[in-house]
Motif scaffolding. Sequence first.
Motif, mmCIF file in Angstrom:
data_model
loop_
_atom_site.group_PDB
_atom_site.id
_atom_site.type_symbol
_atom_site.label_atom_id
_atom_site.label_comp_id
_atom_site.label_asym_id
_atom_site.label_seq_id
_atom_site.Cartn_x
_atom_site.Cartn_y
_atom_site.Cartn_z
ATOM 1 N N PRO A 1 0.804 -1.228 0.000
ATOM 2 C CA PRO A 1 0.000 0.000 0.000
ATOM 3 C C PRO A 1 0.839 1.282 0.000
ATOM 4 N N LEU A 2 1.969 1.267 0.672
ATOM 5 C CA LEU A 2 2.850 2.433 0.710
ATOM 6 C C LEU A 2 3.378 2.743 -0.694
ATOM 7 N N PHE A 3 3.874 1.719 -1.377
ATOM 8 C CA PHE A 3 4.397 1.934 -2.723
ATOM 9 C C PHE A 3 3.280 2.274 -3.706
ATOM 10 N N ASP B 1 1.487 16.514 -6.750
ATOM 11 C CA ASP B 1 1.423 17.097 -5.413
ATOM 12 C C ASP B 1 2.758 16.776 -4.743
ATOM 13 N N VAL B 2 3.705 17.685 -4.895
ATOM 14 C CA VAL B 2 5.077 17.439 -4.452
ATOM 15 C C VAL B 2 5.147 17.214 -2.948
ATOM 16 N N ASP B 3 4.388 17.964 -2.177
ATOM 17 C CA ASP B 3 4.417 17.779 -0.717
ATOM 18 C C ASP B 3 3.960 16.381 -0.330
ATOM 19 N N ALA B 4 2.877 15.909 -0.944
ATOM 20 C CA ALA B 4 2.369 14.562 -0.647
ATOM 21 C C ALA B 4 3.365 13.507 -1.105
ATOM 22 N N TRP B 5 3.955 13.714 -2.290
ATOM 23 C CA TRP B 5 4.926 12.753 -2.818
ATOM 24 C C TRP B 5 6.156 12.683 -1.912
ATOM 25 N N GLU B 6 6.659 13.848 -1.479
ATOM 26 C CA GLU B 6 7.818 13.863 -0.589
ATOM 27 C C GLU B 6 7.500 13.184 0.743
ATOM 28 N N ALA B 7 6.279 13.347 1.230
ATOM 29 C CA ALA B 7 5.885 12.692 2.482
ATOM 30 C C ALA B 7 5.891 11.177 2.321
ATOM 31 N N VAL B 8 5.393 10.680 1.192
ATOM 32 C CA VAL B 8 5.398 9.234 0.942
ATOM 33 C C VAL B 8 6.827 8.740 0.778
ATOM 34 N N GLN B 9 7.670 9.465 0.028
ATOM 35 C CA GLN B 9 9.067 9.054 -0.128
ATOM 36 C C GLN B 9 9.782 9.037 1.213
ATOM 37 N N GLN C 1 8.418 8.408 4.100
ATOM 38 C CA GLN C 1 7.947 7.208 4.787
ATOM 39 C C GLN C 1 8.617 5.958 4.218
ATOM 40 N N ILE C 2 8.787 5.908 2.900
ATOM 41 C CA ILE C 2 9.482 4.778 2.280
ATOM 42 C C ILE C 2 10.905 4.683 2.831
#
Length: 106
Positions: free
Chosen positions: A22-24, A38-46, A48-49
């Motif tokens: 789910p994370l990926f 959405d760079v902020d959301a993408w950076e937050a997911v990265q 977390q990864i």
Amino acid sequence: MSISRGSQVGLQPEPGFAELTPLFQREVDLVDSAGDLDVDAWEAVQSQICQTVALVKPDGQEVADFILHIRGDEASFRWSDEPLGTEWQQRCCSGGWVGVTVELVA
């Protein structure tokens, strides 16, 4: 300092990887979404990864900073041997691709 300009490899998930799917998938969904990223959301997911898994060079050393994108059975990544913080996107996303061999560990 060494910054990989990227690599793409086939992925053979080990037991336990399913819980990370789910994370990926969130990262893939952000990249595939219509309109501007959405760079902020993408950076937050990265972020977390990067807190959840490590990229390990063949010599056994973990890389200091990386971007990892997993889509199905393909993994794409860029890495640095030094932490880059806010410089990461600018420094890693320019230039061509250079292959490196690393191992994904959870």
